[in-house]
Design a protein around this motif. Structure first.
Motif, PDB file in Angstrom:
ATOM      1  N   ASP A  90       0.825  -1.214   0.000  1.00 14.40           N
ATOM      2  CA  ASP A  90       0.000   0.000   0.000  1.00 14.40           C
ATOM      3  C   ASP A  90       0.856   1.260   0.000  1.00 14.40           C
ATOM      4  O   ASP A  90       0.556   2.236  -0.693  1.00 14.40           O
ATOM      5  N   VAL A  93       2.270   1.790  -3.543  1.00 12.65           N
ATOM      6  CA  VAL A  93       1.266   2.327  -4.464  1.00 12.65           C
ATOM      7  C   VAL A  93       0.996   3.800  -4.134  1.00 12.65           C
ATOM      8  O   VAL A  93       0.860   4.638  -5.032  1.00 12.65           O
ATOM      9  N   LEU A  94       0.947   4.066  -2.833  1.00 14.89           N
ATOM     10  CA  LEU A  94       0.707   5.440  -2.386  1.00 14.89           C
ATOM     11  C   LEU A  94       1.786   6.379  -2.909  1.00 14.89           C
ATOM     12  O   LEU A  94       1.488   7.463  -3.430  1.00 14.89           O
ATOM     13  N   ALA A  97       1.389   6.830  -6.622  1.00 14.05           N
ATOM     14  CA  ALA A  97       0.260   7.700  -6.945  1.00 14.05           C
ATOM     15  C   ALA A  97       0.594   9.158  -6.646  1.00 14.05           C
ATOM     16  O   ALA A  97       0.290  10.062  -7.439  1.00 14.05           O
ATOM     17  N   SER A  98       1.253   9.395  -5.497  1.00 12.79           N
ATOM     18  CA  SER A  98       1.612  10.773  -5.124  1.00 12.79           C
ATOM     19  C   SER A  98       2.567  11.378  -6.134  1.00 12.79           C
ATOM     20  O   SER A  98       2.518  12.574  -6.428  1.00 12.79           O
ATOM     21  N   PHE A 112      -7.971  -0.271  -1.954  1.00 17.65           N
ATOM     22  CA  PHE A 112      -6.839   0.540  -2.404  1.00 17.65           C
ATOM     23  C   PHE A 112      -7.261   1.408  -3.595  1.00 17.65           C
ATOM     24  O   PHE A 112      -6.783   2.528  -3.769  1.00 17.65           O
ATOM     25  N   LEU A 116      -7.807   6.203  -4.891  1.00 19.65           N
ATOM     26  CA  LEU A 116      -7.203   6.619  -6.157  1.00 19.65           C
ATOM     27  C   LEU A 116      -8.296   7.041  -7.142  1.00 19.65           C
ATOM     28  O   LEU A 116      -8.129   8.009  -7.887  1.00 19.65           O
TER      29      LEU A 116
ATOM     30  N   PRO B  41      -2.254  11.737   1.873  1.00 18.19           N
ATOM     31  CA  PRO B  41      -1.083  11.265   1.128  1.00 18.19           C
ATOM     32  C   PRO B  41      -1.212  11.503  -0.377  1.00 18.19           C
ATOM     33  O   PRO B  41      -0.227  11.738  -1.053  1.00 18.19           O
ATOM     34  N   ILE B  42      -2.436  11.402  -0.910  1.00 18.29           N
ATOM     35  CA  ILE B  42      -2.620  11.753  -2.319  1.00 18.29           C
ATOM     36  C   ILE B  42      -3.730  12.787  -2.427  1.00 18.29           C
ATOM     37  O   ILE B  42      -4.663  12.795  -1.645  1.00 18.29           O
ATOM     38  N   GLY B  43      -3.576  13.664  -3.390  1.00 20.29           N
ATOM     39  CA  GLY B  43      -4.623  14.653  -3.634  1.00 20.29           C
ATOM     40  C   GLY B  43      -4.469  15.922  -2.844  1.00 20.29           C
ATOM     41  O   GLY B  43      -5.285  16.829  -2.952  1.00 20.29           O
ATOM     42  N   GLY B 256      -1.658   4.779   5.522  1.00 20.25           N
ATOM     43  CA  GLY B 256      -2.731   4.357   4.615  1.00 20.25           C
ATOM     44  C   GLY B 256      -3.119   5.414   3.602  1.00 20.25           C
ATOM     45  O   GLY B 256      -2.694   6.567   3.673  1.00 20.25           O
ATOM     46  N   PHE B 257      -3.955   4.997   2.679  1.00 15.67           N
ATOM     47  CA  PHE B 257      -4.378   5.879   1.587  1.00 15.67           C
ATOM     48  C   PHE B 257      -5.162   7.073   2.098  1.00 15.67           C
ATOM     49  O   PHE B 257      -5.163   8.134   1.506  1.00 15.67           O
TER      50      PHE B 257
END
Lengths: 430, 292
Positions: A90, A93-94, A97-98, A112, A116, B41-43, B256-257
């Motif tokens: 995870d 992938v994080l 993606a970032s 997951f 996204l 973490p994203i966005g 985590g995401f």
């Protein structure tokens, strides 16, 4: 003098606050996934990357074979295969993606894929591939469709579910029959009492805390229809927690379940410390491999109530520069033929409707391992995803903490569930 | 010929300065920035002002974590300041075989914290060594819930920290004891001072600076405790998460995401100030003591 000292501090604070406004994207984006910009039927050619999760080195030859077949079917294509280790997938992938470096086709379980998809980083594959829902089983496709999001964000790759495993020796020692194991939660509780009482409190049957999946199974509505609020603090959920709480207080469950991590019960089962666990269709092989003394003592049976559905899938990055090849690759890897071949070497189950009649999955050769596989395959027909994908790791942790408090008798079941719902809603709204 | 120009020193410190800015200063500044956002973490995220700090004022989990950290520090501080000194005085003697004792006391320090915590988990488990032995001896009728009771779990983790820290601080004291003048001890002995009086009036003043340093080190590490509690509690922070430390909370919120980096950063800032306070207090006490 004083103001001179404060100047650098003030400058730093101003810089910090001004930087706080930049470099951070907006979180108000409410669009629903990225639509493909090319038709999936356009000519498939060029380079494309595929990321899998811990398939090397055990399944290297299988994956390489599939890639070769793909490249042969679509001349001019070149697949670069990346396989990431199991631990910390995870996080990997994080970070991909970032950094905007998600591979073109990537193995993502539904939970997951959701964050996204929310950030428009995944392609709505159903928009490019209208036959998706015709060829894959409903539960698999639904796992990649989220409340509040429009689209399907992955091709279901392979499926699994849980069945029950019982230790026949421990059952026999207390006068229970492992061939006729509990079929409902109440029967399970009754058997746990027998095991505790007849063994003088030394043996345990149950060794797990209830989770969201158990609430779903008890008929509790976990999430509102619009996916914006949690609703699992109902009287039915309170009643279920109360049953666990009473069983814990009576000593039917080991105390360390309050600190055991996920899969603690299967570890205890493997160690011969408890007489019941849940596990996938291939779990029986692991039990016997890790503890050979269990050979011949493990009896499988269908899961209590509705079996959980576990789905793995392949998603396509919205930023792929070769959409046609990426979609074609995801579809190729997950087609009926390739899934069936994979399922036969991994002991998982295919997600294509065409595989349902394959006798390999539906007929047992009489061994406990084969019985377990057939039971699990049959269970898939009624298996459902019992936990909404919107439940993040932090939310799950908090819910489990509140459940632990209730089971330990520190707070009432109602208070624990109210606190869990309030926090889960707060985290969901962030 | 003169090669040096005014900017030469500046050029020479550029690599060190760049390292300092990128790897030391920027992460700290970035944490402050993130604490005012709802970053993921994203966005990315948006500026939310003091919302994270308002939320943590009402965070029950944080209250427990802070309480645990303070208890950790209050218990560890006297134990790990005094016992290692006594141990150091004992093993300082030049006796045959004393190296064995020095090594034995230092062994837990060399072992990884994760390995040590795992071993202790097996020892303290309901079906572990301690409970099994005590039950066989008939001392207890049922296992003691070392790992499943809020307070016993905290106590177990504190015991582990003390056990593992004794040898480490003993070594520091051994170095400090080498600097305490032998002639002072001899003079005190000639004056008829007992071993205890020599310890109180000669040894302790001689290592006072080291004691303060050790106190600061213990306070900081007790407030930032992670691995002992994490592993003994199976990563869950004890029943209901009530044995979480602040660092465990930061870890839980940031992973985590859907990790909440903004809130985790706000927690980090709280931890920073909580850690700085005892350091300042101990440093001030030391200065007052030195002036007296």
């Amino acid at each position: 003098m004083r103001s001179r000292r404060l100047t650098p501090v003030a400058a730093l604070a101003v810089a910090a606050l001004s930087l706080a406004g930049c470099g951070l994207g907006s979180s108000d984006d409410t669009s629903s996934g990225s639509k493909p910009t090319v038709d999936a039927n356009t000519q498939v050619t060029g380079e494309v990357s595929l990321q899998t999760w811990a398939l090397k080195p055990k399944f290297t030859s299988y994956v390489e074979g599939v890639i070769k077949a793909f490249e042969a079917k679509y001349p001019g294509t070149k697949v670069t295969w990346l396989d990431q280790p199991g631990d910390g997938y995870d996080k990997k992938v994080l970070s991909q993606a970032s950094a905007g470096q998600l591979p073109d086709v990537v193995n993502l379980p539904p939970d997951f894929a959701l964050p996204l998809a929310k950030q428009n980083l995944l392609l709505d594959v159903a928009a490019a591939d209208p036959k998706l829902s015709e060829e894959y089983v409903e539960g698999g496709v639904q796992a990649y469709q989220y409340q509040g999001q429009t689209g399907t964000f992955g091709y279901p790759w392979y499926l699994n579910t849980d069945i029950d495993y019982w230790n026949a020796t421990k059952f026999a020692a207390v006068g229970l029959d492992a061939k006729n194991p509990p079929k409902t939660f109440d029967e399970l509780l009754a058997a746990a009492k027998v095991m505790h009482d007849k063994s003088g409190g030394k043996e345990y049957l149950m060794s797990r805390l209830p989770g969201i999946g158990d609430f779903t199974n008890a008929g509790v509505k976990v999430l509102s229809d619009d996916g914006k609020t949690f609703t699992f603090n109902t009287p039915e959920a309170v009643a279920l927690l109360d049953k666990y709480r009473a069983a814990y207080a009576a000593g039917y469950l080991p105390r360390d379940i309050l600190t055991q991590e996920y899969l603690g019960n299967s570890k205890l089962f493997t160690q011969g410390k408890v007489a019941w666990t849940t596990g996938g269709g291939n779990a029986i092989q692991d039990f016997v491999k890790d503890n050979p003394s269990l050979k011949g003592k493990v009896v499988p049976s269908p899961a209590l109530d509705t079996p959980p559905l576990y789905v793995q899938g392949l998603s396509v990055s919205a930023k792929t520069k070769n959409q046609a090849a990426a979609i074609a690759l995801a579809r190729f890897v997950t087609n009926a033929e390739n899934q069936a071949a994979f399922a036969k070497i991994v002991n998982i189950f295919p997600s294509t409707k065409a595989s349902a009649n394959d006798p390999y999955f539906s007929k047992s050769d009489g061994t406990p391992e084969s019985d377990a596989k057939v039971l699990a395959f049959a269970s898939l027909a009624k298996a459902k995803s019992l936990q909404p994908a919107v439940i993040s790791g932090a939310t799950n942790d908090f819910i489990n903490q509140q459940i632990s408090l209730a089971i330990a008798g520190k707070v009432t079941s109602k208070a624990a569930l109210d606190a869990a719902v309030a926090k889960a809603n707060q985290l969901l709204a962030q | 010929m003169k090669y040096h120009r005014w900017f030469t020193p500046w050029v020479l410190i550029v690599p060190a300065l760049a390292w300092l800015l990128v790897f030391n200063l920027w992460p700290s500044v970035n944490t402050v920035i993130l604490s005012f956002t709802n970053a993921r973490p994203i966005g990315g995220g948006t500026f939310v002002g003091l919302k994270n700090f308002e939320t943590l004022l009402h965070d029950e989990q944080l209250r427990y974590a802070l309480l645990n950290s303070v208890i950790y520090m209050v218990v560890c501080l006297p134990f790990l300041t005094i016992f290692p000194l006594l141990l150091a005085v004992l093993v300082e003697k030049k006796l045959p075989g004393i190296t064995f004792f020095r090594t034995a006391f230092y062994t837990p320090v060399v072992a990884s914290a994760v390995v040590v915590a795992l071993i202790w988990q097996w020892i303290l488990d309901d079906r572990g060594l301690v409970n099994g032995l005590a039950e066989k001896l008939g001392v207890i009728s049922g296992p003691l819930p070392f790992l499943s009771d809020q307070w016993l779990l905290l106590l177990s983790a504190i015991s582990l920290t003390i056990w593992k820290g004794l040898g480490y601080y003993m070594i520091i004291y051994l170095a400090a004891l080498g600097n305490v003048g032998r002639e002072l001890h001899e003079a005190a002995a000639v004056d008829g001072a007992s071993a205890f009086r020599r310890f109180v009036n000669v040894t302790i003043p001689g290592v006072r600076g080291t004691m303060v340093l050790i106190s600061i080190l213990i306070s900081v590490s007790a407030l930032r405790v992670f691995s002992e509690l994490f592993i003994l509690s199976g990563g869950k922070g004890g029943p209901g998460g009530r044995d979480n430390s602040v660092v465990m909370l930061i870890q839980q919120y940031s992973q985590g995401f859907e990790g909440n980096l903004g809130y985790a950063s706000a927690l980090s800032i709280v931890l920073f100030f909580v850690t700085v306070v005892p350091m300042l207090v101990l440093a001030r006490l030391n200065r007052k003591g030195a002036e007296a």
